[in-house]
Design a protein around this motif. Sequence first.
Motif, mmCIF file in Angstrom:
data_model
loop_
_atom_site.group_PDB
_atom_site.id
_atom_site.type_symbol
_atom_site.label_atom_id
_atom_site.label_comp_id
_atom_site.label_asym_id
_atom_site.label_seq_id
_atom_site.Cartn_x
_atom_site.Cartn_y
_atom_site.Cartn_z
ATOM 1 N N PRO A 98 1.010 -31.889 25.618
ATOM 2 C CA PRO A 98 1.099 -32.704 24.404
ATOM 3 C C PRO A 98 2.161 -33.798 24.526
ATOM 4 C CG PRO A 98 2.028 -30.525 24.024
ATOM 5 C CD PRO A 98 1.441 -30.517 25.398
ATOM 6 N N ARG A 99 3.140 -33.563 25.381
ATOM 7 C CA ARG A 99 4.177 -34.578 25.617
ATOM 8 C C ARG A 99 3.959 -35.204 26.976
ATOM 9 N NH1 ARG A 99 9.583 -31.548 24.716
ATOM 10 N NH2 ARG A 99 8.571 -29.765 23.767
ATOM 11 N N GLY A 100 4.495 -36.366 27.143
ATOM 12 C CA GLY A 100 4.406 -37.035 28.436
ATOM 13 C C GLY A 100 3.240 -37.997 28.513
ATOM 14 N N ASN A 101 3.407 -38.966 29.376
ATOM 15 C CA ASN A 101 2.379 -39.982 29.584
ATOM 16 C C ASN A 101 1.498 -39.591 30.759
ATOM 17 O OD1 ASN A 101 3.406 -41.844 27.587
ATOM 18 N ND2 ASN A 101 5.108 -42.171 28.986
ATOM 19 N N LEU A 102 0.393 -40.276 30.858
ATOM 20 C CA LEU A 102 -0.518 -40.083 31.974
ATOM 21 C C LEU A 102 -0.732 -41.436 32.620
ATOM 22 C CD1 LEU A 102 -2.129 -37.832 33.277
ATOM 23 C CD2 LEU A 102 -4.035 -38.445 31.818
ATOM 24 N N ARG A 103 -0.292 -41.573 33.852
ATOM 25 C CA ARG A 103 -0.403 -42.846 34.562
ATOM 26 C C ARG A 103 -1.272 -42.648 35.793
ATOM 27 N NH1 ARG A 103 4.879 -42.694 32.626
ATOM 28 N NH2 ARG A 103 5.546 -44.576 31.562
ATOM 29 N N ALA A 104 -2.329 -43.424 35.872
ATOM 30 C CA ALA A 104 -3.189 -43.409 37.063
ATOM 31 C C ALA A 104 -2.818 -44.617 37.907
ATOM 32 C CB ALA A 104 -4.649 -43.474 36.658
ATOM 33 N N SER A 105 -2.401 -44.380 39.112
ATOM 34 C CA SER A 105 -1.994 -45.462 39.996
ATOM 35 C C SER A 105 -3.147 -45.896 40.892
ATOM 36 C CB SER A 105 -0.793 -45.017 40.827
ATOM 37 O OG SER A 105 -0.402 -46.025 41.713
ATOM 38 N N ALA A 106 -3.677 -44.979 41.705
ATOM 39 C CA ALA A 106 -4.772 -45.316 42.611
ATOM 40 C C ALA A 106 -5.397 -44.043 43.161
ATOM 41 C CB ALA A 106 -4.264 -46.182 43.762
ATOM 42 N N VAL A 107 -6.656 -44.174 43.570
ATOM 43 C CA VAL A 107 -7.367 -43.100 44.262
ATOM 44 C C VAL A 107 -7.813 -43.655 45.606
ATOM 45 C CG1 VAL A 107 -9.359 -41.543 44.223
ATOM 46 C CG2 VAL A 107 -8.167 -42.080 42.107
ATOM 47 N N LYS A 108 -7.655 -42.853 46.656
ATOM 48 C CA LYS A 108 -8.040 -43.281 48.002
ATOM 49 C C LYS A 108 -9.143 -42.367 48.519
ATOM 50 C CE LYS A 108 -5.079 -42.546 51.375
ATOM 51 N NZ LYS A 108 -4.000 -42.673 52.375
ATOM 52 N N PHE A 109 -10.181 -42.985 49.056
ATOM 53 C CA PHE A 109 -11.292 -42.266 49.662
ATOM 54 C C PHE A 109 -11.300 -42.599 51.147
ATOM 55 C CE2 PHE A 109 -12.417 -43.143 45.273
ATOM 56 C CZ PHE A 109 -12.878 -41.915 44.825
ATOM 57 N N ASP A 110 -11.058 -41.605 51.988
ATOM 58 C CA ASP A 110 -11.139 -41.777 53.442
ATOM 59 C C ASP A 110 -12.487 -41.235 53.900
ATOM 60 O OD1 ASP A 110 -8.570 -42.868 53.953
ATOM 61 O OD2 ASP A 110 -7.681 -40.867 53.845
ATOM 62 N N ILE A 111 -13.336 -42.115 54.405
ATOM 63 C CA ILE A 111 -14.612 -41.693 54.969
ATOM 64 C C ILE A 111 -14.321 -41.262 56.400
ATOM 65 C CG2 ILE A 111 -16.970 -42.390 55.529
ATOM 66 C CD1 ILE A 111 -16.608 -44.575 53.321
ATOM 67 N N LEU A 112 -14.616 -40.008 56.689
ATOM 68 C CA LEU A 112 -14.246 -39.413 57.964
ATOM 69 C C LEU A 112 -15.387 -39.506 58.968
ATOM 70 C CD1 LEU A 112 -12.520 -36.249 56.496
ATOM 71 C CD2 LEU A 112 -11.437 -38.417 57.141
ATOM 72 N N GLU A 113 -15.016 -39.575 60.237
ATOM 73 C CA GLU A 113 -16.009 -39.564 61.315
ATOM 74 C C GLU A 113 -16.727 -38.218 61.293
ATOM 75 O OE1 GLU A 113 -17.128 -41.691 63.484
ATOM 76 O OE2 GLU A 113 -15.729 -43.330 63.151
ATOM 77 N N PRO A 114 -18.060 -38.195 61.326
ATOM 78 C CA PRO A 114 -18.784 -36.925 61.260
ATOM 79 C C PRO A 114 -18.479 -35.977 62.428
ATOM 80 C CG PRO A 114 -20.291 -38.780 61.016
ATOM 81 C CD PRO A 114 -18.941 -39.337 61.332
ATOM 82 N N ARG A 115 -18.263 -36.521 63.619
ATOM 83 C CA ARG A 115 -18.031 -35.653 64.783
ATOM 84 C C ARG A 115 -16.565 -35.293 64.967
ATOM 85 N NH1 ARG A 115 -21.890 -39.295 68.334
ATOM 86 N NH2 ARG A 115 -20.575 -40.723 67.231
#
Length: 122
Positions: A64-81
């Motif tokens: 109930p207290r405190g803020n919510l800050r979204a900075s960034a999301v990172k998606f690393d596409i990985l090599e299948p092998r």
Amino acid sequence: MRVSFHIAVHPGNDTNATIEIVHKGRTDTRRLDVAHGESRWETLGTFDFAGAGSEFVRLVKNSPRGNLRASAVKFDILEPRDTNQVWQTLIVDDLVPCVASVPQGSVRAGPPPHAVDDDGDG
């Protein structure tokens, strides 16, 4: 795909935020204290995505207290092998509201929808 969240630490932030990763018919959750420690990238895990429009990463406020800050999301596409190797990285931050793959030829030129045409020349 490896998913990471950039925590922008601030003492007024939520100490018990939840990140939901909705992917391939599942929902995985991670709890984060975004009020303490150093600002950093926090790896949430490796997840399979089907490419459906109903998949997303969401930050949820639990305290109930405190803020919510979204900075960034990172998606690393990985090599299948070799999942230790990153093939490509996509970072979505607060300056990029939506990132999508657009088929060639479907991009519309012109001002953004919120632009104002002051001189009336279109």
